[in-house]
Write a protein that holds these residues in place. Structure first.
Motif, short mmCIF file in Angstrom:
data_model
loop_
_atom_site.label_atom_id
_atom_site.label_comp_id
_atom_site.label_asym_id
_atom_site.label_seq_id
_atom_site.Cartn_x
_atom_site.Cartn_y
_atom_site.Cartn_z
N TYR A 446 45.00 -16.89 -62.50
CA TYR A 446 45.18 -16.61 -61.06
C TYR A 446 44.65 -17.73 -60.17
O TYR A 446 45.02 -17.81 -59.00
CB TYR A 446 44.56 -15.26 -60.69
N SER A 447 43.81 -18.62 -60.72
CA SER A 447 43.31 -19.70 -59.85
C SER A 447 44.33 -20.84 -59.75
O SER A 447 44.36 -21.56 -58.77
CB SER A 447 41.96 -20.21 -60.35
N THR A 448 45.18 -20.98 -60.77
CA THR A 448 46.18 -22.07 -60.74
C THR A 448 47.62 -21.54 -60.76
O THR A 448 48.55 -22.30 -60.57
CB THR A 448 46.02 -22.96 -61.99
N GLN A 449 47.78 -20.27 -61.03
CA GLN A 449 49.10 -19.63 -61.23
C GLN A 449 49.81 -20.18 -62.48
O GLN A 449 51.03 -20.01 -62.63
CB GLN A 449 50.00 -19.78 -60.00
N LYS A 450 49.05 -20.78 -63.37
CA LYS A 450 49.67 -21.27 -64.61
C LYS A 450 50.02 -20.08 -65.52
O LYS A 450 49.21 -19.17 -65.71
CB LYS A 450 48.71 -22.22 -65.33
N ARG A 451 51.22 -20.11 -66.04
CA ARG A 451 51.66 -19.09 -67.01
C ARG A 451 51.50 -19.65 -68.42
O ARG A 451 51.91 -20.79 -68.68
CB ARG A 451 53.14 -18.77 -66.82
N THR A 452 50.94 -18.86 -69.33
CA THR A 452 50.85 -19.25 -70.74
C THR A 452 51.44 -18.13 -71.59
O THR A 452 50.98 -16.98 -71.51
CB THR A 452 49.37 -19.48 -71.17
N VAL A 453 52.44 -18.49 -72.36
CA VAL A 453 53.09 -17.50 -73.23
C VAL A 453 52.09 -17.05 -74.30
O VAL A 453 51.51 -17.88 -75.00
CB VAL A 453 54.36 -18.13 -73.84
N LYS A 454 51.86 -15.75 -74.40
CA LYS A 454 50.92 -15.25 -75.41
C LYS A 454 51.63 -15.13 -76.76
O LYS A 454 52.85 -15.16 -76.82
CB LYS A 454 50.39 -13.86 -74.99
N ARG A 455 50.83 -14.95 -77.81
CA ARG A 455 51.42 -14.79 -79.16
C ARG A 455 52.40 -13.61 -79.19
O ARG A 455 53.42 -13.65 -79.89
CB ARG A 455 50.32 -14.53 -80.20
N SER A 456 52.09 -12.56 -78.44
CA SER A 456 52.97 -11.38 -78.45
C SER A 456 54.36 -11.76 -77.92
O SER A 456 55.37 -11.29 -78.45
CB SER A 456 52.38 -10.24 -77.62
N ALA A 457 54.41 -12.60 -76.90
CA ALA A 457 55.72 -13.01 -76.35
C ALA A 457 56.44 -13.88 -77.38
O ALA A 457 57.67 -13.76 -77.56
CB ALA A 457 55.53 -13.77 -75.06
#
Ligand code: FCB
Length: 471
Positions: A446-457
Motif C-alpha cells: 500500500y505504500s507503493t501500490q506495487k502488485r506482486t503475484v502470490k504463489r496461489s495466483a
C-alpha cells in the motif's frame, strides 16, 4: 472419510494438500473443474479497491462516513486510496488476464454514477464503460454487482435501508446502469450479501451505517430484498441477454453436542444466516423461526412485496467462508463455541470446506426451484509478506484446492454449479479490518501500490493453462 472434501486431493497425492506449487493440481479426470464452461474467475468490490473517493464527481458513501469515525475500522484505515484501482485499472486488468482468469466479478459504486436527484454522472459512468469494454476485449466474462455496500450517504441521511424509498431509488439506479452498460455485462447481481448490509449494518453496528437494533435489521433486510425484486424486471427489460441474480453469503452452523437444545441452536443459526435471505427469495416468505430468535421483529411487509422479491432468478451467487460451532444460549438463541485445535485463517475463521458442500446439497433438498449457482466468493486471509519478490501463501493454495474439491462434490451430488470466483484478485480494504487482513491472490504494497503475484495466483494460472491445453 471418503466424503471429506479435505481428503479428496490427498487420495491423489499425499503432498497435494500441503499446497506446494511443485505438486500439480490434478483434480480427478471426471471433475467438473476440467470442464471448459466451468467459469473460474476472481472478485473485487468498488469501495475495497477503487480509492479516488472524491474524484470526478463521486459523492460520499456510508463507508466514507463510517470509516472516518474513530474506532470503527482497525488502525483507522479508510477506502480513500485503497488499491488506487480507479487510476490503475488498465494494469490491473492486464494482470487479471495474464493469470488466465476467465471471469471477473466487480461492483459499481452507486455514489460515483448518479447524484441525489438521480442525474447521471458521466465521468463516473465512463470509468465503468472503459473498464467493462476492456474486459470484453480480453474475452473475460463479466459479473457486475450493483450494490456491494457503498450506499450514497445522501440516502442514508434519509434513513438508508430503513426507508422503503431507498428500494425505489435502487431500481432507478439499476435502470440507469443497465441502459448504459447493456451488452458489456454477462451477469448482473443486484446485491452483495444482504445479510451483512442488514445485520452488520443495522443489527449489530459492526459495518456502516453502524446502527444496532434487531428490528432495524429485519426492516432493512426487507427493503434490501424489495430493492432486489424491483430491480430484476428493470434489468431484464434493459439488458435481456444477460443473467440476473443476487449474491448471498451463507454460514454453516454445527451443534456443539447431540442435545436437542444444541441441535435447535444450530438450526436457528442457519435460519438467521441463510433462510432469512433464501426463503423470501425462493419461497416468497420469511422463515417463522427467525422471529422465535428475535421475537417481535417482524418487518412491515406491504401487499405484493413477497411476490416482487421472489420473482425467478437466472442464478444465485453464493459466498462461503467458514463454519460456526454453536450451543444453545439457554433462551431463544445460540452462542458461538469456538472449537479448539482446528485450522484457522488470519481472520480467525475455521477452514471448513465440507460446510460449503453440505450447505449446497442441503439447499438443493430444501429449495425445489434452486437456480443455477455460481460461487461468487471464497477465499482466505493470511499475513502475507513479500520475500525476494515472492509471496509463499501455501495455506491459501491448500484452502482453494480443498474448497474446489467441495464444489466438485456438490456438483456430483446434483447441484447445478457453473463457476467459482476466488476472493479476491488482490489484497484490499477489508471493511472493519482495514488493510491488515490480506485476502488477495495478488499482494498489494500500500505504500507503493506495487502488485506482486502470490504463489496461489501462479497456481491458479498454472491450472487454467493446463485446462486450456487439454481442451
Ligand atoms: C465478504 C464480502 C467481501 C469480502 C469478504 C472477505 O463478506 O462480500 O467484500 O470482504 O467477505
Amino acid at each position: 472419510m471418503a466424503n471429506d472434501a479435505s481428503a479428496v486431493f490427498d487420495t491423489l497425492s499425499p503432498a497435494v494438500s500441503k499446497g506446494s506449487l511443485a505438486d500439480p493440481f490434478t483434480p480427478p479426470a471426471d471433475s467438473a473443474l476440467w470442464r471448459k464452461n466451468f467459469l473460474l474467475g476472481a472478485a473485487t468490490a468498488s469501495y475495497q479497491i477503487e480509492g479516488a473517493v472524491d474524484e470526478d464527481g463521486r459523492l460520499p458513501s456510508i463507508w466514507d462516513t463510517f470509516s472516518a469515525k474513530p474506532g470503527k475500522v482497525l488502525a483507522g484505515d479508510t477506502g480513500a486510496v485503497a488499491c488506487d484501482h480507479y487510476h490503475r485499472w488498465e494494469a490491473d486488468i492486464e494482470m487479471l488476464a495474464s493469470l488466465g482468469l476467465e471471469g471477473y466479478r466487480l461492483s459499481i459504486a452507486w455514489p460515483r454514477v448518479m447524484d441525489a436527484a438521480g442525474v447521471p454522472n458521466r465521468k463516473g459512468l465512463d470509468f465503468y464503460k472503459r473498464l467493462l469494454n476492456r474486459l470484453k476485449e480480453k474475452g473475460i466474462t463479466t459479473f457486475v454487482t450493483l450494490y456491494h455496500w457503498d450506499l450514497p450517504q445522501h440516502l442514508e441521511d434519509r434513513g438508508g435501508w430503513l426507508n422503503r424509498d431507498t428500494a425505489y431509488r435502487f431500481a432507478d439506479y439499476a435502470d440507469l446502469m443497465s441502459r448504459e452498460l447493456a451488452g458489456t455485462v454477462d451477469a448482473w447481481a443486484t446485491l452483495n450479501e444482504p445479510w451483512c448490509s442488514a445485520y452488520l449494518g443495522y443489527g449489530n453496528g459492526h459495518h456502516a451505517p453502524g446502527l444496532a437494533n434487531d428490528r432495524f435489521a429485519t426492516q432493512a433486510m426487507h427493503h434490501l430484498l424489495l430493492a432486489h425484486g424491483l430491480a430484476v424486471p428493470v434489468l431484464r427489460a434493459n439488458d435481456p441477454a444477460s443473467q440476473k441474480g443476487i449474491v448471498a453469503n451463507i454460514g454453516r452452523g454445527t451443534p456443539n453436542s447431540d442435545s436437542a437444545a444444541d441441535q435447535r441452536a444450530a438450526h436457528l443459526f442457519e435460519v438467521q444466516h441463510n433462510a432469512w435471505i433464501l426463503d423470501p427469495l425462493l419461497k416468497g416468505a420469511y422463515p417463522q423461526d427467525l422471529f422465535e430468535l428475535w421475537p417481535g421483529t417482524e418487518p412491515l411487509v406491504l401487499d405484493g412485496d413477497m411476490q416482487t422479491i421472489s420473482a425467478p432468478l437466472d442464478f444465485l451467487g453464493i459466498n462461503y467462508y467458514f463454519r460456526t460451532n454453536v450451543a444453545s444460549d439457554g433462551a431463544h438463541g445460540f452462542r458461538d463455541v469456538p472449537l479448539e485445535g482446528v485450522e484457522r485463517t488470519q481472520m480467525g475463521w475455521e477452514v471448513y470446506p465440507d460446510g460449503l458442500r453440505d450447505l449446497l446439497t442441503g439447499f438443493k433438498r430444501t429449495y425445489h426451484n434452486l437456480p443455477p449457482i455460481y460461487i461468487t466468493e471464497n477465499g482466505m486471509a493470511s499475513d502475507d509478506q513479500v520475500t525476494d519478490g515472492h509471496v509463499d501463501d501455501t495455506q491459501r493454495i491448500s484452502f482453494l484446492k480443498r474448497h474446489l474439491a467441495a464444489v466438485d462434490q456438490a456438483i456430483k451430488a446434483g447441484v447445478d454449479i457453473r463457476g467459482y470466483f476466488l476472493w479476491s484478485l488482490m489484497d484490499n480494504f477489508e471493511w472493519a479490518f482495514g488493510y491488515e487482513r490480506r485476502f488477495g491472490v495478488v499482494h498489494v504494497d500500500y505504500s507503493t501500490q506495487k502488485r506482486t503475484v502470490k504463489r496461489s495466483a501462479e497456481w491458479v494460472a498454472k491450472f487454467l493453462k493446463e485446462r486450456k491445453a487439454r481442451a
